[in-house]
Motif scaffolding. Sequence first.
Motif, short mmCIF file in Angstrom:
data_model
loop_
_atom_site.label_atom_id
_atom_site.label_comp_id
_atom_site.label_asym_id
_atom_site.label_seq_id
_atom_site.Cartn_x
_atom_site.Cartn_y
_atom_site.Cartn_z
N ARG A 131 79.69 18.06 -13.73
CA ARG A 131 80.22 16.86 -14.39
C ARG A 131 79.04 15.92 -14.55
N ARG A 133 77.05 12.41 -16.67
CA ARG A 133 77.18 11.11 -17.33
C ARG A 133 75.84 10.76 -17.96
N THR A 141 78.46 5.33 -23.24
CA THR A 141 78.49 6.10 -22.00
C THR A 141 79.44 7.28 -22.19
N GLU A 143 80.96 10.80 -20.30
CA GLU A 143 81.15 11.54 -19.07
C GLU A 143 81.94 12.78 -19.44
#
Length: 190
Positions: A131, A133, A141, A143
Amino acid sequence: MAIRRILTIDNAADLAILKTVAAPVEGGVTDAVRALMDDMLETMYDAPGIGLAAPQIGELTRVVVMDLGDKPVEGSSDEPQTEEEALERRNPRFFVNPEILWSSEEMFSYEEGCLSVPTYFDSVERPARVRVRYLNYQGETIEEEIEGLYAVCFQHELDHLNGVLFIDHLSRLRRDRAVAKVKKQARLAA
């Protein structure tokens, strides 16, 4: 846009830069950061490669570009058959201040190569899913959870930002073999 010189491990000054941890981008994604990413993308395509981190062109900042050529093209096979089809499949991705938030326990082995370690490929084991970002080209942003080649490439490029080369994941014998091969190729090319 400009094609930049890619640093390689056979040059001591280049290696010192490649082994340095890159600084975070401050102030968000500016026009200057986008210009850097444009240069990096052009450099990566010219090399050719599928990923490039800013330290590989001597910029010690946390910026990565990538293109796995994985854009779906209607009515075509999984692998591009022509140069035109390969161009259609281009799918540039941009990462500013990328980070891994979580890694799976499941591992995935992939034969990696690197523009800074030319002509050498070896199998590296990394988490199969991560995962992540990052800020994209527009400064948003993002993610997401990624896997497969995308996850391998992301982790490989993030290593560059931390002063780590893919050969640092190998045994000392295999790492020494990689360095010797790259140095020999550089001597032959000179």
